[in-house]
Scaffold this motif. Structure first.
Motif, mmCIF file in Angstrom:
data_model
loop_
_atom_site.group_PDB
_atom_site.id
_atom_site.type_symbol
_atom_site.label_atom_id
_atom_site.label_comp_id
_atom_site.label_asym_id
_atom_site.label_seq_id
_atom_site.Cartn_x
_atom_site.Cartn_y
_atom_site.Cartn_z
ATOM 1 N N ASN A 189 0.855 -1.192 0.000
ATOM 2 C CA ASN A 189 0.000 0.000 0.000
ATOM 3 C C ASN A 189 0.890 1.241 0.000
ATOM 4 O OD1 ASN A 189 -2.499 -1.435 0.226
ATOM 5 N ND2 ASN A 189 -2.039 -1.795 2.382
ATOM 6 N N TRP A 190 0.722 2.090 -1.013
ATOM 7 C CA TRP A 190 1.590 3.239 -1.233
ATOM 8 C C TRP A 190 0.844 4.547 -0.965
ATOM 9 C CZ3 TRP A 190 6.386 3.485 -4.384
ATOM 10 C CH2 TRP A 190 6.933 2.225 -4.642
ATOM 11 N N SER A 191 1.640 5.592 -0.673
ATOM 12 C CA SER A 191 1.129 6.964 -0.619
ATOM 13 C C SER A 191 1.944 7.826 -1.562
ATOM 14 C CB SER A 191 1.233 7.526 0.795
ATOM 15 O OG SER A 191 0.898 8.907 0.815
ATOM 16 N N MET A 192 1.291 8.745 -2.237
ATOM 17 C CA MET A 192 1.978 9.713 -3.087
ATOM 18 C C MET A 192 1.389 11.088 -2.815
ATOM 19 S SD MET A 192 0.259 9.093 -6.853
ATOM 20 C CE MET A 192 -1.418 9.685 -7.197
ATOM 21 N N MET A 193 2.084 12.117 -3.307
ATOM 22 C CA MET A 193 1.570 13.473 -3.212
ATOM 23 C C MET A 193 0.938 13.859 -4.549
ATOM 24 S SD MET A 193 2.085 14.325 -0.098
ATOM 25 C CE MET A 193 1.871 16.109 -0.079
ATOM 26 N N SER A 194 0.608 15.139 -4.725
ATOM 27 C CA SER A 194 -0.042 15.575 -5.960
ATOM 28 C C SER A 194 0.909 15.442 -7.146
ATOM 29 C CB SER A 194 -0.515 17.024 -5.826
ATOM 30 O OG SER A 194 0.582 17.901 -5.695
ATOM 31 N N THR A 195 0.360 15.447 -8.343
ATOM 32 C CA THR A 195 1.120 15.120 -9.547
ATOM 33 C C THR A 195 2.158 16.159 -9.937
ATOM 34 O OG1 THR A 195 -0.657 16.057 -10.904
ATOM 35 C CG2 THR A 195 -0.713 13.682 -10.499
ATOM 36 N N ILE A 242 4.370 1.967 2.209
ATOM 37 C CA ILE A 242 5.417 2.750 1.549
ATOM 38 C C ILE A 242 4.961 4.193 1.378
ATOM 39 C CG2 ILE A 242 6.787 3.053 -0.559
ATOM 40 C CD1 ILE A 242 6.512 0.058 -1.051
ATOM 41 N N VAL A 243 5.858 5.118 1.694
ATOM 42 C CA VAL A 243 5.651 6.547 1.456
ATOM 43 C C VAL A 243 6.791 7.042 0.584
ATOM 44 C CG1 VAL A 243 5.812 8.820 2.556
ATOM 45 C CG2 VAL A 243 4.310 7.079 3.520
#
Length: 352
Positions: A189-195, A242-243
């Motif tokens: 399970n991942w986290s991302m910020m804005s594109t 994951i971050v």
């Protein structure tokens, strides 16, 4: 793609050396007490939400008085300095384009996306880190990461595995010298910020493309966080495995890891790096090209004001909220690598 990643890093390092040769002090102009001082009724400064908005607002409150004082030395009497935090990185870019924000502290990726209405006048400098390697295992073997006195104009993005069972499984493979597979990463399970976030989206996507022919949006489970703080809180709770984020991310959350996020062990004991991106050119202080108060003379005054603020201990304390240590004069061409990275990401997404 490997050549592209190497080129990005080499060019970022080269630009760091070139910019570092420039002057670190600003020449002050006419003082506000002299006749002919110009009046600015209101100056709006917008920050992107790379930290919790309330935390940014509190930390940057002294910046209002500092800007008024330094701009007075440049011949500008400013009635009010308003500091806002955008709801997203893009919201600040849009505010600069619309002229509803006069100044924005934004990453290079956000500037590039909105360069029709924004212009970078300064690049932030930051402390170099004690670990500087393309190899993820090096970041784990030599942790904790600490800051150095040396100033640089680039940083890296790290792919960070947390204390969850899956996060620890992936970290164990990396630390044993084993290569991660796409299946390994896609099961997390991942986290991302804005594109438009270089560290939170663009460069991690390039890392995935270079190593696996994929991007963040190809992952089976990925969510967009509203801030790095909330992403780290979810990493600590085990909701995320994951971050992705800037290399100072764990340093910035070291205390919160145990005091607010409920962990008993250190963030350095419970997190590991499983991927490292090429260097990213630092954040910008950008101005709106549509703002009614923005003239060439006022841009120069703002450059001097921010540089002088960054040269004081009190100023450094304020801008440390963004891991900034000072500022140097910037040019739009400094971010040509960022344009190339953005273009590549857009092409990859369009091809799907």
């Amino acid at each position: 793609m490997k050549k592209f990643g190497s080129m990005l890093m080499a060019m970022a390092l080269g630009m760091s050396m070139l910019v570092g040769c420039g002057s670190g002090t600003a020449n002050t102009g006419t003082t506000g007490t002299e006749e002919g001082a110009k009046t600015i009724d209101k100056l709006t400064v917008a920050f992107v939400p790379s930290k919790e908005p309330a935390e940014i607002v509190t930390a940057t409150e002294p910046l209002k008085g500092m800007l008024k004082e330094e701009l007075a030395k440049e011949g500008y009497n400013v009635g009010e300095v308003e500091i806002t935090v955008g709801t997203s990185f893009e919201a600040v870019g849009e505010a600069l384009s619309a002229g509803t924000a006069d100044v924005g502290l934004i990453p290079g990726g956000t500037y590039v996306l909105y360069d029709d209405g924004a212009e970078p006048i300064l690049t932030a400098t930051r402390d170099a880190l004690s670990i500087e390697s393309d190899n993820a295992k090096d970041w784990n073997d030599k942790k904790p990461t600490t800051g150095l006195d040396e100033q640089v104009t680039f940083y890296r993005s790290l792919i960070i595995a947390g204390p969850s069972e899956k996060g620890q499984e992936l970290a164990a493979k990396v630390n044993a010298g084993e290569a991660l597979t796409w299946e390994d990463l896609n099961s997390a399970n991942w986290s991302m910020m804005s594109t438009t976030s270089p560290a939170g989206y663009i460069y991690p996507s390039l890392w995935l493309q270079e190593n696996y022919g994929k991007s963040l949006t190809d992952l089976a489970s990925v969510v967009q966080a509203d801030s790095y703080g909330s992403a780290m809180a979810r990493l600590a709770s085990g909701q995320l495995d994951i971050v992705v984020g800037y290399a100072d991310l764990r340093r910035d959350n070291e205390e919160k890891w145990t005091s607010e996020f409920g962990r008993t062990a250190s963030i350095w004991d419970e997190t590991n790096v499983i991927g490292v991106t090429p260097g990213i050119y630092n954040d910008t202080v950008s101005v709106s090209t549509t703002s009614k108060i923005m003239t060439d003379e006022f841009k120069k005054a703002l450059q001097n004001a921010f540089i002088n603020i960054g040269n004081t201990d009190a100023g450094k304390e304020v801008i440390a909220i963004y891991s900034h240590n000072g500022y140097q004069v910037a040019s739009p061409s400094d971010y040509d690598n960022e344009r190339a990275a953005q273009k590549l990401i857009q092409e990859l997404n369009a091809a799907k």
